[in-house]
Design a protein around this motif. Structure first.
Motif, PDB file in Angstrom:
ATOM      1  N   LEU A   1      16.904 -23.599  32.202  1.00 15.25           N
ATOM      2  CA  LEU A   1      16.896 -24.746  33.113  1.00 15.25           C
ATOM      3  C   LEU A   1      18.313 -25.170  33.474  1.00 15.25           C
ATOM      4  CD1 LEU A   1      15.605 -27.097  34.627  1.00 15.25           C
ATOM      5  CD2 LEU A   1      15.319 -28.280  32.435  1.00 15.25           C
ATOM      6  N   GLU A   2      19.196 -25.190  32.495  1.00 17.19           N
ATOM      7  CA  GLU A   2      20.570 -25.594  32.768  1.00 17.19           C
ATOM      8  C   GLU A   2      21.278 -24.612  33.704  1.00 17.19           C
ATOM      9  OE1 GLU A   2      22.129 -28.317  32.058  1.00 17.19           O
ATOM     10  OE2 GLU A   2      20.469 -29.170  30.904  1.00 17.19           O
ATOM     11  N   ALA A   3      20.851 -23.347  33.682  1.00 19.37           N
ATOM     12  CA  ALA A   3      21.472 -22.349  34.551  1.00 19.37           C
ATOM     13  C   ALA A   3      21.070 -22.531  36.011  1.00 19.37           C
ATOM     14  CB  ALA A   3      21.103 -20.943  34.081  1.00 19.37           C
ATOM     15  N   ALA A   4      19.907 -23.143  36.252  1.00 20.78           N
ATOM     16  CA  ALA A   4      19.422 -23.308  37.629  1.00 20.78           C
ATOM     17  C   ALA A   4      18.585 -24.576  37.750  1.00 20.78           C
ATOM     18  CB  ALA A   4      18.610 -22.095  38.049  1.00 20.78           C
ATOM     19  N   PRO A   5      19.187 -25.754  37.538  1.00 14.79           N
ATOM     20  CA  PRO A   5      18.391 -26.984  37.504  1.00 14.79           C
ATOM     21  C   PRO A   5      17.706 -27.327  38.822  1.00 14.79           C
ATOM     22  CG  PRO A   5      20.740 -27.472  37.496  1.00 14.79           C
ATOM     23  CD  PRO A   5      20.606 -25.998  37.267  1.00 14.79           C
ATOM     24  N   ASP A   6      18.255 -26.856  39.939  1.00 18.14           N
ATOM     25  CA  ASP A   6      17.630 -27.122  41.231  1.00 18.14           C
ATOM     26  C   ASP A   6      16.777 -25.955  41.710  1.00 18.14           C
ATOM     27  OD1 ASP A   6      19.801 -25.461  41.612  1.00 18.14           O
ATOM     28  OD2 ASP A   6      20.408 -26.375  43.510  1.00 18.14           O
ATOM     29  N   ARG A   7      16.597 -24.950  40.830  1.00 24.96           N
ATOM     30  CA  ARG A   7      15.771 -23.785  41.169  1.00 24.96           C
ATOM     31  C   ARG A   7      14.868 -23.418  39.996  1.00 24.96           C
ATOM     32  NH1 ARG A   7      19.544 -20.433  41.036  1.00 24.96           N
ATOM     33  NH2 ARG A   7      21.334 -21.822  41.142  1.00 24.96           N
ATOM     34  N   ALA A   8      14.409 -24.407  39.279  1.00 25.82           N
ATOM     35  CA  ALA A   8      13.479 -24.213  38.164  1.00 25.82           C
ATOM     36  C   ALA A   8      12.163 -24.903  38.499  1.00 25.82           C
ATOM     37  CB  ALA A   8      14.059 -24.784  36.873  1.00 25.82           C
ATOM     38  N   ILE A   9      11.050 -24.208  38.209  1.00 26.73           N
ATOM     39  CA  ILE A   9       9.718 -24.752  38.418  1.00 26.73           C
ATOM     40  C   ILE A   9       8.882 -24.464  37.173  1.00 26.73           C
ATOM     41  CG2 ILE A   9       9.816 -24.596  40.939  1.00 26.73           C
ATOM     42  CD1 ILE A   9       8.296 -21.958  40.759  1.00 26.73           C
ATOM     43  N   TRP A  10       7.632 -24.902  37.188  1.00 30.26           N
ATOM     44  CA  TRP A  10       6.779 -24.774  35.994  1.00 30.26           C
ATOM     45  C   TRP A  10       5.336 -24.544  36.422  1.00 30.26           C
ATOM     46  CZ3 TRP A  10       2.675 -28.128  34.945  1.00 30.26           C
ATOM     47  CH2 TRP A  10       2.043 -27.950  33.693  1.00 30.26           C
ATOM     48  N   GLY A  11       4.556 -23.904  35.530  1.00 31.15           N
ATOM     49  CA  GLY A  11       3.125 -23.756  35.759  1.00 31.15           C
ATOM     50  C   GLY A  11       2.393 -23.551  34.447  1.00 31.15           C
ATOM     51  N   THR A  12       1.089 -23.799  34.474  1.00 28.41           N
ATOM     52  CA  THR A  12       0.277 -23.668  33.263  1.00 28.41           C
ATOM     53  C   THR A  12      -0.137 -22.227  32.986  1.00 28.41           C
ATOM     54  OG1 THR A  12      -1.749 -24.059  34.534  1.00 28.41           O
ATOM     55  CG2 THR A  12      -0.721 -25.984  33.447  1.00 28.41           C
ATOM     56  N   ASP A  13      -0.348 -21.436  34.044  1.00 27.70           N
ATOM     57  CA  ASP A  13      -0.949 -20.101  33.963  1.00 27.70           C
ATOM     58  C   ASP A  13      -2.454 -20.185  33.673  1.00 27.70           C
ATOM     59  OD1 ASP A  13      -0.991 -17.320  34.168  1.00 27.70           O
ATOM     60  OD2 ASP A  13      -0.491 -16.995  32.067  1.00 27.70           O
ATOM     61  N   TRP A  14      -3.065 -21.323  33.978  1.00 25.20           N
ATOM     62  CA  TRP A  14      -4.516 -21.466  33.822  1.00 25.20           C
ATOM     63  C   TRP A  14      -5.228 -20.411  34.652  1.00 25.20           C
ATOM     64  CZ3 TRP A  14      -8.843 -22.224  36.798  1.00 25.20           C
ATOM     65  CH2 TRP A  14      -9.985 -22.690  36.143  1.00 25.20           C
ATOM     66  N   PRO A  15      -6.312 -19.819  34.170  1.00 31.73           N
ATOM     67  CA  PRO A  15      -7.006 -20.003  32.902  1.00 31.73           C
ATOM     68  C   PRO A  15      -6.535 -19.051  31.796  1.00 31.73           C
ATOM     69  CG  PRO A  15      -8.328 -18.603  34.286  1.00 31.73           C
ATOM     70  CD  PRO A  15      -7.098 -18.935  35.080  1.00 31.73           C
ATOM     71  N   HIS A  16      -5.281 -18.602  31.884  1.00 31.24           N
ATOM     72  CA  HIS A  16      -4.626 -17.829  30.816  1.00 31.24           C
ATOM     73  C   HIS A  16      -5.268 -16.458  30.608  1.00 31.24           C
ATOM     74  CE1 HIS A  16      -2.737 -21.659  30.134  1.00 31.24           C
ATOM     75  NE2 HIS A  16      -3.934 -22.204  30.040  1.00 31.24           N
ATOM     76  N   PRO A  17      -5.256 -15.623  31.657  1.00 33.50           N
ATOM     77  CA  PRO A  17      -5.861 -14.297  31.527  1.00 33.50           C
ATOM     78  C   PRO A  17      -5.062 -13.380  30.608  1.00 33.50           C
ATOM     79  CG  PRO A  17      -4.689 -14.491  33.618  1.00 33.50           C
ATOM     80  CD  PRO A  17      -4.697 -15.862  33.002  1.00 33.50           C
ATOM     81  N   ASN A  18      -5.769 -12.480  29.979  1.00 31.03           N
ATOM     82  CA  ASN A  18      -5.149 -11.408  29.169  1.00 31.03           C
ATOM     83  C   ASN A  18      -4.220 -11.934  28.073  1.00 31.03           C
ATOM     84  OD1 ASN A  18      -6.393  -9.333  30.728  1.00 31.03           O
ATOM     85  ND2 ASN A  18      -4.837  -9.636  32.307  1.00 31.03           N
ATOM     86  N   ILE A  19      -4.643 -12.970  27.376  1.00 29.97           N
ATOM     87  CA  ILE A  19      -3.831 -13.471  26.266  1.00 29.97           C
ATOM     88  C   ILE A  19      -4.446 -13.054  24.939  1.00 29.97           C
ATOM     89  CG2 ILE A  19      -3.008 -15.475  27.561  1.00 29.97           C
ATOM     90  CD1 ILE A  19      -4.943 -17.161  25.832  1.00 29.97           C
ATOM     91  N   LYS A  20      -3.613 -13.125  23.907  1.00 25.43           N
ATOM     92  CA  LYS A  20      -4.082 -12.848  22.551  1.00 25.43           C
ATOM     93  C   LYS A  20      -4.596 -14.149  21.944  1.00 25.43           C
ATOM     94  CE  LYS A  20      -0.486  -9.337  21.961  1.00 25.43           C
ATOM     95  NZ  LYS A  20       0.748  -8.962  21.213  1.00 25.43           N
ATOM     96  N   GLY A  21      -5.802 -14.130  21.439  1.00 30.24           N
ATOM     97  CA  GLY A  21      -6.337 -15.315  20.779  1.00 30.24           C
ATOM     98  C   GLY A  21      -6.855 -16.345  21.759  1.00 30.24           C
ATOM     99  N   ALA A  22      -6.957 -17.584  21.279  1.00 32.47           N
ATOM    100  CA  ALA A  22      -7.523 -18.671  22.075  1.00 32.47           C
ATOM    101  C   ALA A  22      -6.544 -19.127  23.156  1.00 32.47           C
ATOM    102  CB  ALA A  22      -7.874 -19.842  21.170  1.00 32.47           C
ATOM    103  N   ALA A  23      -7.097 -19.625  24.257  1.00 30.40           N
ATOM    104  CA  ALA A  23      -6.262 -20.168  25.333  1.00 30.40           C
ATOM    105  C   ALA A  23      -5.528 -21.404  24.839  1.00 30.40           C
ATOM    106  CB  ALA A  23      -7.129 -20.513  26.536  1.00 30.40           C
ATOM    107  N   PRO A  24      -4.292 -21.606  25.298  1.00 33.10           N
ATOM    108  CA  PRO A  24      -3.544 -22.797  24.874  1.00 33.10           C
ATOM    109  C   PRO A  24      -4.093 -24.062  25.521  1.00 33.10           C
ATOM    110  CG  PRO A  24      -2.340 -21.646  26.575  1.00 33.10           C
ATOM    111  CD  PRO A  24      -3.519 -20.768  26.229  1.00 33.10           C
ATOM    112  N   ASP A  25      -3.733 -25.186  24.944  1.00 30.55           N
ATOM    113  CA  ASP A  25      -4.092 -26.492  25.487  1.00 30.55           C
ATOM    114  C   ASP A  25      -3.151 -26.770  26.663  1.00 30.55           C
ATOM    115  OD1 ASP A  25      -4.545 -29.136  26.074  1.00 30.55           O
ATOM    116  OD2 ASP A  25      -4.219 -29.882  24.041  1.00 30.55           O
ATOM    117  N   ASP A  26      -3.707 -26.926  27.858  1.00 32.34           N
ATOM    118  CA  ASP A  26      -2.859 -27.143  29.030  1.00 32.34           C
ATOM    119  C   ASP A  26      -2.099 -28.463  28.945  1.00 32.34           C
ATOM    120  OD1 ASP A  26      -3.465 -24.785  30.872  1.00 32.34           O
ATOM    121  OD2 ASP A  26      -5.468 -25.483  30.339  1.00 32.34           O
ATOM    122  N   ALA A  27      -2.646 -29.459  28.273  1.00 37.03           N
ATOM    123  CA  ALA A  27      -1.919 -30.705  28.073  1.00 37.03           C
ATOM    124  C   ALA A  27      -0.687 -30.473  27.200  1.00 37.03           C
ATOM    125  CB  ALA A  27      -2.826 -31.761  27.441  1.00 37.03           C
TER     126      ALA A  27
END
Length: 275
Positions: free
Chosen positions: A220-246
């Motif tokens: 984030l510090e390397a690109a504070p004006d070019r950083a975004i975020w997402g949940t990746d819901w519904p979390h396809p192809n993961i190991k184990g249980a899906a994470p809590d989006d909250a």
């Protein structure tokens, strides 16, 4: 934990939708077979989290058939945008139709388990092709594969968004030379970083992932004006249980640490990128 709060108008910049399958069936050659995760379920999640806007990333099983996300974008009244997947058969007219439908970028999959070209020369031609539409390219790959490609594209005018923090494994020491190369790439004005996928980086470890906060903050510090975020819901192809989006939302708020930085990552930066 800190007192940083989710700002009004926040974006979730990485989601997928699947189905309902009676209306949006999977093709016979689907890359994988997901559980149904319709747009209505995503909207309900976003209401619970206080997220106002979102980005629908074309799911690999649907190939280049964007009907499900184009219909969802239309149903959202413009609150959602899309990231598509195209190939050599996609015409200029089809690109314009996708743009009119709310698509604002394309995704390159450099991960071995997903379909798509791995040829940097062919991919660059595709990236150059969408530049005139004002689109960007979402590049999904691990650092050893991703960084050499980025280094070949230093003169590429099309903005590049590095997906899921370049897929690190944060349960073991990160290669410092590769990390330095990634940070160097983020100093390029056309490079963005998506601070998502922390659950994958932590190999499904329990929240709140404190050991990942420093890593994400460095990016984030390397690109504070070019950083975004997402949940990746519904979390396809993961190991184990899906994470809590909250918990994923709480993580990015911790990474941001201030309301000003949260406003940038969750509202202002995506607002520019997906305009």
């Amino acid at each position: 934990m800190n007192s940083t709060s989710i700002p009004s108008g926040a974006w979730d910049c990485h989601t997928h939708i699947y189905g309902p399958f009676d209306r949006y069936p999977l093709p016979a050659n689907a890359a994988y077979t997901p559980q149904a995760a319709p747009f209505s379920a995503l909207q309900a999640l976003h209401r619970r989290l206080g997220i106002a806007q979102g980005v629908l990333v074309q799911a690999a099983p649907y190939g280049t058939d964007h009907t499900v996300i184009i219909d969802a974008i239309a149903a959202s009244g413009g609150r959602y945008r899309g990231i598509g997947v195209i190939d050599a058969t996609t015409t200029d007219a089809q690109l314009q139709q996708l743009h009119d439908g709310g698509i604002r970028g394309i995704r390159f999959n450099l991960m071995g388990h997903l379909p798509g070209s791995r040829d940097p020369v062919a991919l660059r031609r595709t990236a150059e092709r969408v530049h005139s539409l004002g689109w960007h390219v979402l590049v999904h790959g691990e650092m050893p594969v991703l960084i050499p490609v980025l280094e070949q594209w230093t003169t590429l005018a099309t903005p590049l968004v590095i997906d899921h923090m370049a897929r690190p494994d944060l349960t073991r020491p990160v290669d410092q030379a590769q990390l330095a190369a990634l940070v160097a790439q983020l100093r390029h004005p056309g490079r963005w970083i998506k601070l998502s996928g922390v659950d994958r980086a932590m190999q499904g470890a329990a929240t709140p992932w404190p050991q990942a906060i420093g890593h994400a903050r460095m990016l984030l510090e390397a690109a504070p004006d070019r950083a975004i975020w997402g949940t990746d819901w519904p979390h396809p192809n993961i190991k184990g249980a899906a994470p809590d989006d909250a918990a994923l939302l709480a993580f990015i708020l911790d990474v941001c640490a201030t309301d000003t930085r949260a406003q940038a990552v969750l509202v202002d930066n995506p607002g520019r990128l997906y305009a």
